[in-house]
Design an enzyme around this catalytic site. Sequence first.
Site, PDB file in Angstrom:
ATOM      1  N   GLU A 134      10.635  15.133  15.842  1.00 36.77           N
ATOM      2  CA  GLU A 134      11.075  15.048  14.451  1.00 36.77           C
ATOM      3  C   GLU A 134      10.407  16.174  13.658  1.00 36.77           C
ATOM      4  OE1 GLU A 134       9.561  11.652  12.190  1.00 36.77           O
ATOM      5  OE2 GLU A 134      11.624  11.280  11.598  1.00 36.77           O
ATOM      6  N   LYS A 183       0.850  -1.193   0.000  1.00 39.42           N
ATOM      7  CA  LYS A 183       0.000   0.000   0.000  1.00 39.42           C
ATOM      8  C   LYS A 183       0.885   1.243   0.000  1.00 39.42           C
ATOM      9  CE  LYS A 183      -1.656   2.615   3.040  1.00 39.42           C
ATOM     10  NZ  LYS A 183      -1.365   3.866   2.330  1.00 39.42           N
TER      11      LYS A 183
HETATM   12  P1  NAD Z   1       2.495   8.190   8.048  1.00 43.57           P
HETATM   13  O1  NAD Z   1       2.666   7.346   9.230  1.00 43.57           O
HETATM   14  O2  NAD Z   1       1.471   9.248   8.082  1.00 43.57           O
HETATM   15  O3  NAD Z   1       2.120   7.294   6.776  1.00 43.57           O
HETATM   16  C1  NAD Z   1       2.943   6.224   6.345  1.00 43.57           C
HETATM   17  C2  NAD Z   1       2.091   5.227   5.594  1.00 43.57           C
HETATM   18  O4  NAD Z   1       1.210   4.585   6.500  1.00 43.57           O
HETATM   19  C3  NAD Z   1       1.205   5.813   4.520  1.00 43.57           C
HETATM   20  O5  NAD Z   1       1.105   4.876   3.473  1.00 43.57           O
HETATM   21  C4  NAD Z   1      -0.130   5.966   5.240  1.00 43.57           C
HETATM   22  O6  NAD Z   1      -1.222   5.960   4.340  1.00 43.57           O
HETATM   23  C5  NAD Z   1      -0.131   4.754   6.117  1.00 43.57           C
HETATM   24  N1  NAD Z   1      -0.866   4.846   7.380  1.00 43.57           N
HETATM   25  C6  NAD Z   1      -0.965   5.911   8.209  1.00 43.57           C
HETATM   26  N2  NAD Z   1      -1.657   5.571   9.310  1.00 43.57           N
HETATM   27  C7  NAD Z   1      -1.972   4.255   9.187  1.00 43.57           C
HETATM   28  C8  NAD Z   1      -2.661   3.314  10.005  1.00 43.57           C
HETATM   29  N3  NAD Z   1      -3.167   3.661  11.191  1.00 43.57           N
HETATM   30  N4  NAD Z   1      -2.787   2.049   9.568  1.00 43.57           N
HETATM   31  C9  NAD Z   1      -2.271   1.676   8.388  1.00 43.57           C
HETATM   32  N5  NAD Z   1      -1.619   2.517   7.555  1.00 43.57           N
HETATM   33  C10 NAD Z   1      -1.466   3.790   7.954  1.00 43.57           C
HETATM   34  O7  NAD Z   1       3.937   8.739   7.740  1.00 43.57           O
HETATM   35  P2  NAD Z   1       4.400   9.728   6.588  1.00 43.57           P
HETATM   36  O8  NAD Z   1       4.058  11.105   7.023  1.00 43.57           O
HETATM   37  O9  NAD Z   1       3.929   9.258   5.259  1.00 43.57           O
HETATM   38  O10 NAD Z   1       5.978   9.485   6.605  1.00 43.57           O
HETATM   39  C11 NAD Z   1       6.820  10.214   7.405  1.00 43.57           C
HETATM   40  C12 NAD Z   1       7.227   9.444   8.635  1.00 43.57           C
HETATM   41  O11 NAD Z   1       7.833   8.205   8.281  1.00 43.57           O
HETATM   42  C13 NAD Z   1       8.255  10.153   9.459  1.00 43.57           C
HETATM   43  O12 NAD Z   1       7.901  10.120  10.821  1.00 43.57           O
HETATM   44  C14 NAD Z   1       9.533   9.375   9.227  1.00 43.57           C
HETATM   45  O13 NAD Z   1      10.491   9.458  10.216  1.00 43.57           O
HETATM   46  C15 NAD Z   1       9.020   8.010   9.045  1.00 43.57           C
HETATM   47  N6  NAD Z   1       9.992   7.207   8.305  1.00 43.57           N
HETATM   48  C16 NAD Z   1      10.669   6.227   8.961  1.00 43.57           C
HETATM   49  C17 NAD Z   1      11.624   5.480   8.292  1.00 43.57           C
HETATM   50  C18 NAD Z   1      12.382   4.387   8.971  1.00 43.57           C
HETATM   51  O14 NAD Z   1      12.915   3.536   8.285  1.00 43.57           O
HETATM   52  N7  NAD Z   1      12.447   4.334  10.274  1.00 43.57           N
HETATM   53  C19 NAD Z   1      11.874   5.730   6.963  1.00 43.57           C
HETATM   54  C20 NAD Z   1      11.174   6.743   6.333  1.00 43.57           C
HETATM   55  C21 NAD Z   1      10.219   7.466   7.026  1.00 43.57           C
END
Ligand code: NAD
Length: 481
Positions: free
Chosen positions: A388, A179
């Site tokens: 962050e 997804k």
């Molecule tokens: P996000 O958590 O809002 O979304 C990430 C993904 O999860 C998207 O596809 C979103 O649609 C989905 N999603 C959100 N809530 C969900 C839920 N409750 N159940 C299932 N799916 C859900 O994050 P974002 O804003 O897209 O990305 C940025 C964040 O990702 C930052 O906090 C960053 O640090 C983190 N990140 C971590 C890593 C790592 O490897 N640790 C790498 C890249 C980004």
Amino acid sequence: MDLRYDTFFIGGAWVRPSTDRVIVPVDASTEEPLGSVPEGAEADVDAAVAAARRAFDDATGWAAWEPARRAGVMERLAEEIDLRADGFAARVSAQNGMPVAVARQLETGYPSAVLRYYAGLAREAAFVDTRPGLLGGSVEVRRHPVGVVAAIVPWNFPQALAMFKIAPAMAAGCTLVIKPSPETVLDAYLLAEAVEAAGVPAGVVNIVPAGREVGAYLVAHPSVDKVAFTGSTPAGRAIAETCGRLLRPVTLELGGKSAAIVLDDAELDLTAIGAGLFGSTLLNNGQTCFLGTRVLAPRSRYGEVVDAFTALAESLPVGPAADPETRIGPLATARQRERVESAVATGRASGARVTTGGGRPKGLDRGWFFEPTVFADVDNGSFIAREEVFGPVLSLIPYDGVDDAVRIANDSDFGLGGTVWTADPERGAAVARRVRTGTIGVNRYIPDPAAPFGGVKSSGLGRELGPEGLAAYQETQSIYL
Ligand code: NAD
């Protein structure tokens, strides 16, 4: 760019969506629409999970193949991805603002390298071993694929982070429903085309772009066996709760607020270390989970460190993501820029001093640009040191002695990345070992596909990459003989 898709890639075919809802990705540098794709709904997830389930349960299918046969398919997929390298770079950088020079490296060559690495592991790793039993006889230990994987990825490195899941899952013999995030969907279609062209068996890789509610539905789906998630810490907590209730294995790669520890003997000449500092503190416009956005500087050289980071930030060309000279592109979305602006306002209010940046760059009226920004005199207890920001914003914190530096580095809710900068790599490694974090570099930082990547504390659970990343997609079975 005007790319329009009206189907999903499910079960090896292009399948019509269950609703007429669409996602319109937007160019982060121009705010113009880039095309449209269907938005997945629950019925589409049902279809994708059913296809993955069928492919996994086929008694002579993918999961039952010799690992070397799977490796052959993975290597073909890597070739098909390489053939589309320019397309991946252009689509990713248009959608999320990643400078195209960064996208060429990290969103094309890097994912196919990860895929080839796991193809190699599939050929070499022991999927079965037999060992003498302590109580007599012997024990056959088999590493079965865990099953159908729900892979949920964010928008910041959509291809690399998807491949952190696809490659080990395929090597293990799992099937996947991916997804993508609604912000980055067009690159996912290029991946689907590569999967089709590579002859990956039907149902092994299924892709349904959708928002978070549908993501939550996928996580809890009764036919899913494992969840692999990269994204924010709050979303990770929600997913962990679901998986806890279901006793479903889950890997979580979440946020970070890593420390870049500058030791008192560090080289600060930007011609020598500028590229490494940029890659580990400001890469992808600051929208990278592992960045060392808390820079810890010895009080004896604090002014020099502030000057070096200020000069670094001022040296980076800010501009449209598609320009190969750009080092800092726009933030991915309007909401993301609002988040960053609000964090910067909070930083100013806390008494920290902006040495450069702090606002929108002049002359770039379209697109979600924000200047590379350096805060000096930051207190490690303040918002900009603890949370962050996910933008090009660095917080410089003074320390008194190495013990104090290690204490400040560890005084964080997160523990994902980090760096130590020093003229003496041995000394740097000794300091690195004291930092409570999943990964850390000495005078450089890049997640190496051969080694586990992931975080401790609020940065996540489990590891991706390396042989450990393969184990996360396997279940062992011990047969006492
Ligand atoms: P996000 O958590 O809002 O979304 C990430 C993904 O999860 C998207 O596809 C979103 O649609 C989905 N999603 C959100 N809530 C969900 C839920 N409750 N159940 C299932 N799916 C859900 O994050 P974002 O804003 O897209 O990305 C940025 C964040 O990702 C930052 O906090 C960053 O640090 C983190 N990140 C971590 C890593 C790592 O490897 N640790 C790498 C890249 C980004």
